[in-house]
Design a protein around this motif. Sequence first.
Motif, PDB file in Angstrom:
ATOM      1  N   LEU A 150      -3.039   3.967 -12.585  1.00  0.00           N
ATOM      2  CA  LEU A 150      -2.727   3.622 -12.195  1.00  0.00           C
ATOM      3  C   LEU A 150      -2.374   4.129 -10.464  1.00  0.00           C
ATOM      4  O   LEU A 150      -3.395   5.518 -10.497  1.00  0.00           O
ATOM      5  CB  LEU A 150      -0.856   4.196 -12.354  1.00  0.00           C
ATOM      6  CG  LEU A 150      -0.796   4.152 -13.859  1.00  0.00           C
ATOM      7  CD1 LEU A 150       1.190   4.640 -14.273  1.00  0.00           C
ATOM      8  CD2 LEU A 150      -0.602   2.685 -14.252  1.00  0.00           C
ATOM      9  N   LYS A 151      -1.938   3.156  -9.843  1.00  0.00           N
ATOM     10  CA  LYS A 151      -2.577   3.581  -7.957  1.00  0.00           C
ATOM     11  C   LYS A 151      -1.248   4.313  -8.009  1.00  0.00           C
ATOM     12  O   LYS A 151      -0.052   3.978  -8.177  1.00  0.00           O
ATOM     13  CB  LYS A 151      -2.469   2.098  -7.434  1.00  0.00           C
ATOM     14  CG  LYS A 151      -4.139   1.445  -7.852  1.00  0.00           C
ATOM     15  CD  LYS A 151      -3.596   0.224  -6.591  1.00  0.00           C
ATOM     16  CE  LYS A 151      -4.485  -0.351  -7.390  1.00  0.00           C
ATOM     17  NZ  LYS A 151      -5.137  -2.097  -6.716  1.00  0.00           N
ATOM     18  N   ILE A 152      -1.084   5.479  -7.310  1.00  0.00           N
ATOM     19  CA  ILE A 152      -0.281   5.823  -6.296  1.00  0.00           C
ATOM     20  C   ILE A 152       0.268   5.661  -5.168  1.00  0.00           C
ATOM     21  O   ILE A 152      -0.204   5.337  -3.488  1.00  0.00           O
ATOM     22  CB  ILE A 152      -0.403   7.668  -6.437  1.00  0.00           C
ATOM     23  CG1 ILE A 152       0.018   7.627  -7.588  1.00  0.00           C
ATOM     24  CG2 ILE A 152       0.930   7.853  -5.266  1.00  0.00           C
ATOM     25  CD1 ILE A 152      -0.492   9.372  -8.061  1.00  0.00           C
ATOM     26  N   ILE A 153       1.614   4.582  -4.767  1.00  0.00           N
ATOM     27  CA  ILE A 153       1.323   4.620  -3.389  1.00  0.00           C
ATOM     28  C   ILE A 153       3.337   5.773  -2.973  1.00  0.00           C
ATOM     29  O   ILE A 153       4.187   5.888  -3.440  1.00  0.00           O
ATOM     30  CB  ILE A 153       2.714   3.346  -3.385  1.00  0.00           C
ATOM     31  CG1 ILE A 153       1.364   2.383  -3.539  1.00  0.00           C
ATOM     32  CG2 ILE A 153       2.974   2.922  -1.603  1.00  0.00           C
ATOM     33  CD1 ILE A 153       1.841   1.069  -3.881  1.00  0.00           C
ATOM     34  N   GLU A 154       2.815   6.120  -2.184  1.00  0.00           N
ATOM     35  CA  GLU A 154       3.811   6.980  -1.440  1.00  0.00           C
ATOM     36  C   GLU A 154       4.894   6.538  -0.849  1.00  0.00           C
ATOM     37  O   GLU A 154       4.686   6.309   0.782  1.00  0.00           O
ATOM     38  CB  GLU A 154       2.988   8.548  -0.788  1.00  0.00           C
ATOM     39  CG  GLU A 154       2.493   9.196  -1.746  1.00  0.00           C
ATOM     40  CD  GLU A 154       2.029  10.610  -1.037  1.00  0.00           C
ATOM     41  OE1 GLU A 154       0.987  10.216  -0.648  1.00  0.00           O
ATOM     42  OE2 GLU A 154       2.738  11.494  -0.375  1.00  0.00           O
ATOM     43  N   ASP A 155       6.764   6.888  -1.027  1.00  0.00           N
ATOM     44  CA  ASP A 155       7.460   6.372   0.206  1.00  0.00           C
ATOM     45  C   ASP A 155       7.872   7.189   1.052  1.00  0.00           C
ATOM     46  O   ASP A 155       8.646   8.172   0.142  1.00  0.00           O
ATOM     47  CB  ASP A 155       8.946   5.409  -0.914  1.00  0.00           C
ATOM     48  CG  ASP A 155       9.969   4.618   0.268  1.00  0.00           C
ATOM     49  OD1 ASP A 155       9.670   5.284   0.894  1.00  0.00           O
ATOM     50  OD2 ASP A 155      10.530   4.489   0.127  1.00  0.00           O
ATOM     51  N   ALA A 156       6.817   7.444   1.949  1.00  0.00           N
ATOM     52  CA  ALA A 156       7.618   9.109   2.671  1.00  0.00           C
ATOM     53  C   ALA A 156       8.163   9.249   3.790  1.00  0.00           C
ATOM     54  O   ALA A 156       8.090   9.537   4.167  1.00  0.00           O
ATOM     55  CB  ALA A 156       6.170   9.811   2.862  1.00  0.00           C
ATOM     56  N   CYS A 157       9.006   7.344   3.261  1.00  0.00           N
ATOM     57  CA  CYS A 157       9.997   7.498   4.587  1.00  0.00           C
ATOM     58  C   CYS A 157      10.655   8.919   5.100  1.00  0.00           C
ATOM     59  O   CYS A 157      10.544   8.710   6.216  1.00  0.00           O
ATOM     60  CB  CYS A 157      10.457   6.201   4.777  1.00  0.00           C
ATOM     61  SG  CYS A 157       9.528   4.539   3.825  1.00  0.00           S
ATOM     62  N   GLU A 158      11.647   9.535   4.167  1.00  0.00           N
ATOM     63  CA  GLU A 158      12.184  10.634   4.925  1.00  0.00           C
ATOM     64  C   GLU A 158      11.967  11.683   4.780  1.00  0.00           C
ATOM     65  O   GLU A 158      11.741  13.029   4.296  1.00  0.00           O
ATOM     66  CB  GLU A 158      13.246  10.199   3.669  1.00  0.00           C
ATOM     67  CG  GLU A 158      14.315   9.474   3.464  1.00  0.00           C
ATOM     68  CD  GLU A 158      15.537   9.456   2.232  1.00  0.00           C
ATOM     69  OE1 GLU A 158      15.519  10.154   1.519  1.00  0.00           O
ATOM     70  OE2 GLU A 158      15.839   8.498   2.044  1.00  0.00           O
ATOM     71  N   SER A 159      10.551  11.685   4.308  1.00  0.00           N
ATOM     72  CA  SER A 159       9.955  12.982   4.634  1.00  0.00           C
ATOM     73  C   SER A 159       8.467  14.142   4.912  1.00  0.00           C
ATOM     74  O   SER A 159       7.411  14.259   4.616  1.00  0.00           O
ATOM     75  CB  SER A 159       9.174  13.257   2.660  1.00  0.00           C
ATOM     76  OG  SER A 159      10.425  13.464   2.268  1.00  0.00           O
TER      77      SER A 159
END
Length: 376
Positions: A150-159
């Motif tokens: 599986l691909k990992i996409i990070e929602d790092a909008c808050e971090s």
Amino acid sequence: MKLKEYPIAKPFIGKREEEYVLEVLRSGILSIGKKIKEFEKLFTKHIGTKYACAVSSGTGGLHLAMIAADVKIGDEVITTPFSFIASANSILYVGAKPVFIDIDPLTYNIDPKKIEEKITKKTKAILVVHIFGQMADMKPIKAIAKKYKLKIIEDACESISASCNGQQAGTFGEAAVFAFYPNKQITTGEGGMIVTNKKKIYDLCASLRNQGRAKNMQWLDHKYLGYNYRLNEMSAAVGIAQLEKIDWMVAERCKIAKWYNKYLSLHSNLVQPPITAKGNKHSWFVYVIKLLPKNINRDKIINQLRLKKIYTKPYLPAIHLFDFYRKLYGYKKGDFLQTERAADRCLALPFYIGLKEKDVKYIVDQLLIIIKKYEK
Ligand SMILES: Cc1ncc(COP(=O)(O)O)c(C=O)c1O
């Protein structure tokens, strides 16, 4: 006596931001200029990825990251229901289905132990959200992604600037997205950034943000169905000035969080302060507490604090219980118990650079007086 106001968030803007924006305004080049390139370059240095592609919002960035990860109609993407709605929406934008996994009740991030049982043949990716400034538990997530390809996409909008076992948020997957709304650790007014180590992803996102134009094409040649997700030069200029002092700003946020922890930890029967998991470095987007008394009425607490000019907010509502998610997928109360408990009891307190220790003590004192009054 006039009460001091405590907003929930406030950007920290200095002289540098003013200078750089003025420079842009005087240059006459307000879009597609030098500042966006400079901002992107500085950003790659800060995060440690090869490429960075500035966009007009975190939401736009997530949309493009989904396209670039080849998530399509009929695919499923594993994610958390305890997030700002834009994370799950970005999956819907490309016609895929968000498959929610409940959270760890201590960190509020996706619970890796519950991921595998939801993987199907249609699962394409995991959209990991790092909530409130703290990264999700990436070691088991990476192992699952590897096992099931599986691909990992990070929602790092808050971090931004958070890390997990020494590795920075934004460096774990195909791509990651950051956001710069004025309540974030750094701001550009509105804005976002996609980061990646893959040139192909960078090139595609850079084209898609600009109406699908490919690099060498003329202004009116369009290779893909694109969007206008460009970041303007004034915003990029603000971003540069913010990035120049990001380490100091995050340190200031840590200092304020420590004051809150100190005063709140004396009242662990009433309030659960944020918990930082072992190996994690928190970058403190918001300071969110959980109200513990059984029959507490959070709205009353919020209203009473507002009368004292202390502004707080429920953080965050559960995504699966929003009307259109219920209608689309038949979700109901009880589907994700830890998420719902957090959504019912969590409260973000005023949190921004400039708060002094005495302010934090005052806010905590007022909060506790009110909780005790409305506990029953
Ligand atoms: C977790 C998360 N994802 C996505 C976004 C969307 O970012 P923006 O508001 O810049 O579109 C936010 C912004 O608050 C967020 O907190």
